[in-house]
Every structure is written in structure tokens, then in C-alpha cells.
Design a protein around this motif. Structure first.
Motif, PDB file in Angstrom:
ATOM      1  N   UNK A 185      46.477  40.086  28.977  1.00 35.31           N
ATOM      2  CA  UNK A 185      46.518  41.378  27.520  1.00 35.31           C
ATOM      3  C   UNK A 185      45.580  42.653  28.389  1.00 35.31           C
ATOM      4  N   UNK A 186      45.002  42.466  29.435  1.00 37.49           N
ATOM      5  CA  UNK A 186      44.050  43.537  29.707  1.00 37.49           C
ATOM      6  C   UNK A 186      44.278  43.914  31.310  1.00 37.49           C
ATOM      7  N   UNK A 187      45.143  43.262  32.161  1.00 37.43           N
ATOM      8  CA  UNK A 187      45.448  43.580  33.540  1.00 37.43           C
ATOM      9  C   UNK A 187      46.761  43.206  33.731  1.00 37.43           C
ATOM     10  N   UNK A 188      47.425  43.724  34.856  1.00 36.62           N
ATOM     11  CA  UNK A 188      48.585  43.514  35.166  1.00 36.62           C
ATOM     12  C   UNK A 188      48.405  42.240  36.145  1.00 36.62           C
ATOM     13  N   UNK A 189      48.979  41.101  35.537  1.00 40.76           N
ATOM     14  CA  UNK A 189      49.089  39.973  36.395  1.00 40.76           C
ATOM     15  C   UNK A 189      50.174  39.738  37.526  1.00 40.76           C
ATOM     16  N   UNK A 190      49.909  39.357  38.696  1.00 40.29           N
ATOM     17  CA  UNK A 190      50.960  39.404  39.680  1.00 40.29           C
ATOM     18  C   UNK A 190      51.072  37.866  40.093  1.00 40.29           C
ATOM     19  N   UNK A 191      52.121  37.572  40.298  1.00 45.51           N
ATOM     20  CA  UNK A 191      52.501  35.861  40.529  1.00 45.51           C
ATOM     21  C   UNK A 191      52.272  35.599  42.117  1.00 45.51           C
ATOM     22  N   UNK A 192      50.745  35.699  42.523  1.00 49.73           N
ATOM     23  CA  UNK A 192      50.340  35.359  43.710  1.00 49.73           C
ATOM     24  C   UNK A 192      49.112  34.321  43.768  1.00 49.73           C
ATOM     25  N   UNK A 193      49.504  33.192  44.261  1.00 48.25           N
ATOM     26  CA  UNK A 193      48.329  32.116  44.498  1.00 48.25           C
ATOM     27  C   UNK A 193      46.930  32.873  44.896  1.00 48.25           C
ATOM     28  N   UNK A 194      46.030  32.377  44.361  1.00 52.96           N
ATOM     29  CA  UNK A 194      44.650  32.687  44.941  1.00 52.96           C
ATOM     30  C   UNK A 194      44.321  32.241  46.478  1.00 52.96           C
ATOM     31  N   UNK A 195      45.233  31.462  46.714  1.00 51.09           N
ATOM     32  CA  UNK A 195      45.057  30.823  48.071  1.00 51.09           C
ATOM     33  C   UNK A 195      46.225  31.754  49.203  1.00 51.09           C
ATOM     34  N   UNK A 196      46.930  32.181  48.608  1.00 54.19           N
ATOM     35  CA  UNK A 196      48.044  32.937  49.337  1.00 54.19           C
ATOM     36  C   UNK A 196      47.543  34.205  49.999  1.00 54.19           C
ATOM     37  N   UNK A 197      46.471  33.960  50.779  1.00 54.26           N
ATOM     38  CA  UNK A 197      45.756  35.000  51.329  1.00 54.26           C
ATOM     39  C   UNK A 197      46.624  36.361  52.132  1.00 54.26           C
ATOM     40  N   UNK A 198      47.876  35.782  52.816  1.00 59.59           N
ATOM     41  CA  UNK A 198      48.775  36.626  53.464  1.00 59.59           C
ATOM     42  C   UNK A 198      49.218  37.632  52.433  1.00 59.59           C
ATOM     43  N   UNK A 199      49.846  36.958  51.260  1.00 55.30           N
ATOM     44  CA  UNK A 199      50.458  37.685  50.111  1.00 55.30           C
ATOM     45  C   UNK A 199      49.357  38.851  49.520  1.00 55.30           C
ATOM     46  N   UNK A 200      48.327  38.249  49.250  1.00 61.69           N
ATOM     47  CA  UNK A 200      47.401  39.220  48.722  1.00 61.69           C
ATOM     48  C   UNK A 200      46.927  40.360  49.509  1.00 61.69           C
ATOM     49  N   UNK A 201      46.862  40.173  50.950  1.00 59.18           N
ATOM     50  CA  UNK A 201      46.669  41.145  51.961  1.00 59.18           C
ATOM     51  C   UNK A 201      47.775  42.241  51.727  1.00 59.18           C
ATOM     52  N   UNK A 202      49.069  41.701  51.638  1.00 60.19           N
ATOM     53  CA  UNK A 202      50.194  42.750  51.551  1.00 60.19           C
ATOM     54  C   UNK A 202      50.279  43.597  50.351  1.00 60.19           C
ATOM     55  N   UNK A 203      49.909  42.575  49.313  1.00 58.53           N
ATOM     56  CA  UNK A 203      49.798  43.256  47.787  1.00 58.53           C
ATOM     57  C   UNK A 203      48.638  44.425  47.599  1.00 58.53           C
ATOM     58  N   UNK A 204      47.507  44.221  48.299  1.00 57.29           N
ATOM     59  CA  UNK A 204      46.335  45.126  48.388  1.00 57.29           C
ATOM     60  C   UNK A 204      46.820  46.486  49.269  1.00 57.29           C
ATOM     61  N   UNK A 205      47.643  46.154  50.413  1.00 58.21           N
ATOM     62  CA  UNK A 205      48.047  47.464  50.918  1.00 58.21           C
ATOM     63  C   UNK A 205      49.172  48.111  50.311  1.00 58.21           C
ATOM     64  N   UNK A 206      49.984  47.628  49.938  1.00 55.53           N
ATOM     65  CA  UNK A 206      51.022  48.088  49.101  1.00 55.53           C
ATOM     66  C   UNK A 206      50.516  48.841  47.845  1.00 55.53           C
ATOM     67  N   UNK A 207      49.779  48.305  47.093  1.00 61.61           N
ATOM     68  CA  UNK A 207      49.290  48.914  45.692  1.00 61.61           C
ATOM     69  C   UNK A 207      48.029  49.741  45.989  1.00 61.61           C
ATOM     70  N   UNK A 208      47.633  50.195  47.250  1.00 66.03           N
ATOM     71  CA  UNK A 208      46.527  50.924  47.533  1.00 66.03           C
ATOM     72  C   UNK A 208      45.214  50.493  46.450  1.00 66.03           C
ATOM     73  N   UNK A 209      44.986  48.967  46.633  1.00 68.23           N
ATOM     74  CA  UNK A 209      43.781  48.401  46.009  1.00 68.23           C
ATOM     75  C   UNK A 209      42.545  49.175  46.900  1.00 68.23           C
ATOM     76  N   UNK A 210      41.644  49.576  46.092  1.00 68.42           N
ATOM     77  CA  UNK A 210      40.287  50.061  46.567  1.00 68.42           C
ATOM     78  C   UNK A 210      39.350  48.914  46.558  1.00 68.42           C
TER      79      UNK A 210
END
Length: 415
Positions: A39-64
Motif C-alpha cells: 500500500x506504500x511501496x512498489x513490491x517486486x517479486x524477488x526473494x530476500x535471498x536472491x542477491x544476484x537479482x537484487x543487485x541487478x534490480x538495484x542497478x537497473x532502477x538506480x537505487x540510491x
């Protein structure tokens, strides 16, 4: 700024609630999030343990900045991996997070740096562990060395109960590798409290103390859980005791980790017992406690994002707190912390007058909100004093008209 919160529980929902107040955040994401976070944030279907995908998401979405809630990705090295990719993350490295990941390591650090804790010994052999129990006698505490989701601790009232716990962990492998080593320690007597701090290397900025209720049922009966409710601050802990705890426990731990080549950045949590000889460490966590976070953050008046940024830049965030009390009652699926059902429908889960609802084990489906874990909700309130906060928490809870598939304690904050 674009911000990513990693996790899916009540603790992460509380963090997201605070971050969502900041107008400087352009995009707020959570991976994987839950029904309330959505209700407050955009949820993305990536497991908290899937570090490779989290890194890729952070790069692709310019996470600060990425903020990590749960312990498992910390031990898996999420901070190390993000740092290697030059991605900003507020979380301890796996080397520093071992303070939570191994009770044996934590005890050795406390022994080396003279940090007050219970007398203890570690074992991998069941026979040796049982002989130690027979020598020391009950009451005594048996702990799985590694992460066991808050369930790997048995406070044994009898030798027989302690020996059964050793068999369960070392022989029956109830906690797999997490229980391949057990730590057996004296049973500390007194009142428990928790103290969390924002930490960057040797800089330690304490929060207000909280008290968790670990047992599943009223009057502290039943098995240990991840926490059935909490309140903050804790009025029976004096400022003198808090100053001692910060100086002799939190600061010495941060300095000790620095000295060991394991510099800590993140949240340092000390679970403590106020004994007749002063506070002693029961356990360390290397992240926000759950459910303590849900009653501590609502009293923080600072902008949470600015606190994170200040800490990481070596600045004092000058923490400010409301002069109120906050209480939270955990709603769990019947059977927790043992076996329990999921997919239980949740209807009418909404903020109520004078209170708030934090979602933990929930999930949105096409047919509506359903339970998705053992601890499902935390229902809380702030008040001018503890009794007012408790009263309003239960009023809010009673207004939700939950089905009999859920359980909760009726005595949170009432002792």
C-alpha cells in the motif's frame, strides 16, 4: 532518491511506513514486501535471498540506498556483494553479522572484550553437553548456535528438559546445521529488555529501550516464539542502567568488532537481562528486532532516511523521541510457533482510531488479503503512558473482528 527495502515482515512494514513520509524519496521499493507494504511501496517479486537479482534490480532502477531488514541475507553476504558492485547499502557485512549468526562466536567475542553475559560453554558432542548439564544443574538454557528463526532456545526448568533439548538439536538435528553446535548457559534471573542502536564502525547511537514478550501464551506460558508483543520505552530501566549498557555493552561490542577486522554498519540489537549484578547480554542481533521495531520507530521523530544517511556519513543523527509510550500486540496463526495454517482470509484489516496495524505474514491475492506466516499482524497504539497505549492497542485489536483461526496474548505490557 530511489530506495529499496529488503524483507517481507512487520519490521520491514514499519521501516517502509517511516520512509514513505519522506518527500525526497522518488521511488520506494520493497523486495518481496507483503500486503501492507504494497500500500506504500512498489513490491517486486524477488526473494530476500536472491542477491544476484537484487543487485541487478538495484542497478537497473538506480537505487540510491538499500536497507536490509532480515538476518538471513546478512549472513549470506548481501552487504559484501552490494559493496563490491559500488551499491550503497545499510547493513553489516557477513563477517560482522556473524555476531548474530553464531552464538558461539558472540560468546567468544564477549569473553575476549569483557562484555557482561551468562556463564556458558559450547558443545558439538551430545554426551559432553549432557555431562555439563548434570554438573551445572537446572534451570539452564540450551541454544542452537546458528539462526533458528527465534525458536532455537530452550529455557529448561529441569535437567531432563535440558537433556531432551540437547538430543533434539545435536542428535535429531531439529535445526539442521544451525543446531550442529549448542551453547549451554546459566539461566539469568531478572527482567528482560532490548536496546537497539544505529552503528557505524565505532559510532554508536542508541534508541530507546523496549521489552519483548517471547512466550506464546499469557502469563509467560508456552514455548518461546519470535515475539508476541512489545512496548517502549521501559520505565523500570533507569538512565544510569542505559548509560552503562551503551558504554559497557554496545560500545565495547562495536569497538571489539572493529578490532577484529569486522567493522559494523547497521543496527546492533542487544537482548538483555537486568540481573542483580547489572545488565547482561542474552543475545545479539545484527538488524532491527521484531517486534521491537514496530513499537520503537513510531516514537522516533527524526526523518528515518536522514538518520540512515547521517550514520553512513559519520554524522551524529541527534535522535529525538516522542515522550509517549507505544505498545504492540502480535496476532499469530493458531498453532504458532509449531505447525499452523496459511491462506487464512483477513477481512477488515485497516487502521483504527487511536491505533495502527502492521502487517507481517500477509499476502495479497485476487480474492483478498490472506495470512502467509506464523506471526501475521501487529496491532499497536501510542499513548501518554503505558496503560493508555495498552488499552488503545486492545481496543484497536478488538475492532478487527478476527476469526478464531488467530491467537494473541491478552497481557502485553500489563505486568
Amino acid at each position: 532518491m530511489n530506495i529499496l527495502v529488503v524483507g517481507q515482515g512487520g519490521r520491514e512494514h514499519s521501516i517502509v511506513i517511516d520512509l514513505a513520509k519522506n518527500n525526497n524519496i522518488n521511488q520506494l521499493y520493497a523486495a518481496p514486501g507483503n500486503g501492507g507494504i504494497a500500500e506504500l511501496a512498489t513490491c517486486v517479486n524477488i526473494s530476500e535471498m536472491d542477491i544476484d537479482r537484487l543487485i541487478n534490480f538495484a542497478k537497473k532502477n538506480t537505487i540510491d540506498l538499500t536497507i536490509v531488514g532480515p538476518e538471513n541475507p546478512l549472513l549470506a553476504g548481501i552487504a559484501n556483494r552490494f559493496q563490491e558492485e559500488n551499491l550503497s547499502i545499510f547493513a553489516p557485512t557477513k563477517e560482522a553479522a556473524l555476531l548474530e549468526g553464531s552464538k558461539r562466536f558472540a560468546k567468544s567475542l564477549m569473553r575476549k572484550y569483557d562484555i557482561p553475559t551468562a556463564e556458558h560453554a559450547s558443545f558439538t558432542d551430545a554426551y559432553d553437553a549432557k555431562k555439563y548439564i548434570e554438573t551445572k544443574g537446572a534451570p539452564i538454557v540450551v541454544k542452537a548456535d546458528g539462526l533458528a528463526a527465534g525458536k532455537g532456545v530452550v529455557v529448561a526448568e529441569t535437567d531432563k528438559e535440558a537433556i531432551e533439548a540437547v538430543d533434539e538439536m545435536l542428535v535429531n538435528k531439529a535445526f539442521a546445521e544451525a543446531g550442529a553446535t549448542v551453547v549451554i548457559e546459566e539461566c539469568l534471573i531478572g527482567k528482560e529488555f532490548s536496546l537497539m542502536a544505529f552503528v557505524h564502525e565505532s559510532n554508536v547511537y542508541p534508541m530507546i529501550p523496549a521489552r519483548d514478550h517471547k512466550r506464546a501464551h499469557d502469563n509467560d506460558q508456552g514455548p518461546n516464539t519470535g515475539g508476541m508483543g512489545a512496548y517502549a520505552p521501559v520505565q523500570d530501566i533507569s538512565q544510569e542502567t542505559l548509560d552503562y549498557t551503551v558504554d559497557k555493552i554496545l560500545q565495547k561490542t562495536a569497538d571489539g568488532l572493529m578490532n577484529e577486522g569486522r567493522p559494523f554498519t547497521g543496527i546492533l540489537y542487544a537482548g538483555l537481562m537486568m540481573t542483580e549484578n547489572g545488565p547482561k547480554v542474552i543475545e545479539f542481533n545484527t538488524r532491527f528486532g521484531d517486534p521491537e521495531t514496530q513499537v520503537v520507530l513510531p516514537l522516533l521523530t527524526n526523518d528515518l532516511l536522514q538518520v540512515f544517511l547521517d550514520i553512513m556519513n559519520g554524522k551524529d543523527p541527534v535522535l529525538q523521541w516522542e515522550e509517549k509510550s507505544c505498545t504492540g500486540v502480535v496476532v499469530a496463526a493458531k498453532g504458532y510457533p509449531g505447525s499452523y495454517k496459511k491462506e487464512i482470509p483477513l477481512t477488515g484489516i485497516q487502521p483504527c482510531a487511536g491505533g495502527f496495524v502492521i502487517q507481517a505474514g500477509t499476502r495479497k491475492t485476487d480474492s483478498g488479503l490472506v495470512s502467509d506466516g506464523g506471526r501475521v499482524l501487529l496491532v499497536g497504539a501510542k499513548g501518554s503512558n503505558l496503560s493508555n497505549a495498552v488499552e488503545d492497542s486492545y481496543k484497536c485489536l478488538d475492532s478487527l473482528a478476527l476469526s478464531n483461526e488467530f491467537i494473541y496474548r491478552r497481557d502485553i505490557g500489563k505486568k
